[in-house]
Design an enzyme around this catalytic site. Structure first.
Site, PDB file in Angstrom:
ATOM      1  CD  GLU A 281      -2.981  -0.811   0.007  1.00 40.08           C
ATOM      2  OE1 GLU A 281      -3.253   0.357  -0.335  1.00 40.08           O
ATOM      3  OE2 GLU A 281      -3.445  -1.812  -0.558  1.00 40.08           O
ATOM      4  CB  CYS A 315      -2.000   7.256   1.864  1.00 38.30           C
ATOM      5  SG  CYS A 315      -3.040   6.082   2.742  1.00 38.30           S
TER       6      CYS A 315
END
Length: 508
Positions: A281, A315
């Site tokens: 990720e 993020c």
């Protein structure tokens, strides 16, 4: 009987401010050893974490692993795997349920550690802790579901079944921005699936990483199943990723490091018997698109909350506001008002809405992008370091930015928001999809909602709401393209990444 999963409620600080304040007052520097095969190991060299809002305050000191100790941790995980992989799924799930209960019991302490170590506000720290609890509760239930016989097509003369079995030894490399929830989630998923792991917490946040490890240890996880190994990525991290007995790597962090891990994991080492699995990720350059028929007040509030929550160090944070036509000026004006009204202060104070960025290095990076942004657009508000102790950067809005600008394409990971004007809906979608990332995005509007669902290429799309705040089980999380392997943490597909399927056929 286990009750259906429900998300952990967030704390009501109007009723519990005293408990949180007491935990902050009682906090003492965390001294974290390495743990290898259940044995605590201290080293002379330390990783030291400090309070971003008061950098002279030491929050954690963690023993720093060496390559030799990393090899020992790997050997301990290898040795523990055969026994742990044969523990019934229900018993492994019970460990997660007990870990959730332990974190819940120590909630104010966990929150205090997050407030002090990474500068999260009370609300943001509580959400981080609650998410860690959610991951344990959710993945425990998911393991029970996946442990049942999986459906296959029957045939005469045979008894057939499909089952899931663990992979082996995994490496957990966690980020500093959600150092409780994401570390806990990645580790919990791996071990409940029957694997053993070596956990390398973020060097910026070893204290909260240690507390997560303590919760699993207290929950009865056997020695060697989870090994705690703070250490430098260039030495220890590369060794663990490259190790021939590593079966999988679970990573959350920057694009640059994620690509490096992905490449290294793909290389087959001497004596390696499998292709390593990489669960990666990475970052995002997330956009909120505001159409002309949107509720502009709601859009402005969603933009500010998404851009400046935890100082933009998510993020999923909104770093681009893409506003269509005549909506541009009123949305920009309202965003400026809301941004300038934010309470930027020490995260230890309960009414703080935005604290300091995580460390001096991050502050310098953000301010470098601000200088770039001043050349690429029009500074509307912010754009400076605040004159106070700590790594404080004023929440910054830069308007009239072109889609080709660096601040419209590169991940900043700080409180800097680029405003871009689109001619129409189609232009807005071209801009929104015009980066290498595809993590989160939001669309505010009404007439073109169905088109937005089809056109907006992100792993997590939100309609008429902010683009941050994913809930375990509700919003499976993970993105497209250079945002990673779209693993969908907190969703029904996630545990499958840490197992492989075996078909068993018996003649009757």
């Amino acid at each position: 009987m286990i009750e259906p999963f429900r998300n952990e409620p967030l704390s009501d600080f109007s009723a519990h401010a005293g408990e949180q304040r007491a935990a902050l007052d009682a906090f003492r520097t965390v001294e974290a050893p390495l743990v290898i095969g259940g044995r605590r190991v201290t080293t002379k060299d330390k990783i030291v974490s400090a309070d971003p809002c008061a950098p002279a305050r030491v929050v954690g000191r963690a023993s720093k692993a060496t390559p030799a100790l990393a090899r020992k941790a790997m050997a301990a995980a290898v040795a523990a795997f055969p026994a742990w992989s044969r523990v019934p799924a229900a018993e492994r799930a019970d460990v997660l349920f007990r870990a959730a209960a332990e974190i819940r019991r120590r909630r104010w302490e966990f929150n205090a550690t997050l407030i002090l170590e990474v500068g999260k506000t009370w609300v943001e720290s509580d959400a981080d802790t609650a998410e860690a609890i959610d991951f344990c509760e959710y993945y425990g239930r998911e393991m029970l579901r996946l442990a049942e016989d999986q459906p296959v097509v029957p045939t005469s003369g045979e008894r057939n079944r499909l089952r899931y079995v663990p992979l082996g030894v995994g490496i957990i490399v966690s980020p500093w921005n959600f150092p409780c929830a994401i570390l806990c989630g990645m580790a919990a998923a791996a071990v409940v699936a029957g694997n053993t792991v070596v956990v390398k917490p973020a060097s910026v946040a070893p204290a909260i990483g240690w507390k997560v490890f303590e919760a699993f240890e207290k929950a009865g996880l056997p020695p060697g199943v989870m090994n705690f190994l703070p250490g430098p990525g260039g030495e220890v991290g590369d060794l663990l990723v490259d190790h021939p007995q590593t079966r999988f790597v679970s990573f959350t962090g920057s694009k640059e490091v994620g690509i490096r891990i992905y490449e290294r994991a793909a290389k087959v080492q001497p004596a390696q018997r499998w292709l390593k699995r990489a669960v990666i990720e990475m970052g995002g350059k997330d956009a909120i698109v505001v159409d002309e028929d949107a509720d502009l007040e709601a859009a402005a509030k969603g933009i500010v909350a998404s851009a400046f929550g935890f100082q933009g160090q998510k993020c999923s944070a909104c770093s681009r506001a893409i506003v269509v036509g005549k909506a541009y000026d009123p949305v920009l004006r309202r965003v400026r008002e809301l941004t300038e009204a934010l309470r930027v202060s020490d995260a230890r104070e309960p009414d703080t809405q935005m604290g300091a960025v995580v460390d001096e290095r991050q502050m310098k990076k953000v301010l470098d992008y601000v200088r770039v942004g001043r050349r690429e657009g029009r500074l509307v508000t912010g754009g400076k370091r605040l004159d106070r102790e700590g790594w404080f950067v004023a929440p910054t809005v830069i308007a009239d930015v072109k889609p080709s600008a660096r601040i419209a394409r590169e991940e900043i990971f700080g409180p800097v928001l680029a405003f871009l004007k689109a001619k129409d809906y189609d232009d807005a979608m071209r801009i929104a999809n015009g980066t290498e990332y595809g993590l989160t995005g939001a669309y505010y509007g009404h007439a073109r909602l169905e088109r937005a669902k089809a056109d907006f290429r992100v792993g997590n799309l939100y309609l008429n709401r902010k683009c941050t705040g994913a809930l375990v089980g509700v919003h499976p999380f993970g993105g497209f393209d250079m945002s990673g392997t779209c693993s969908k943490a907190g969703g029904p597909d996630y545990l499958r990444l840490f197992m492989e399927s075996q078909a068993i056929s018996e003649k009757t």
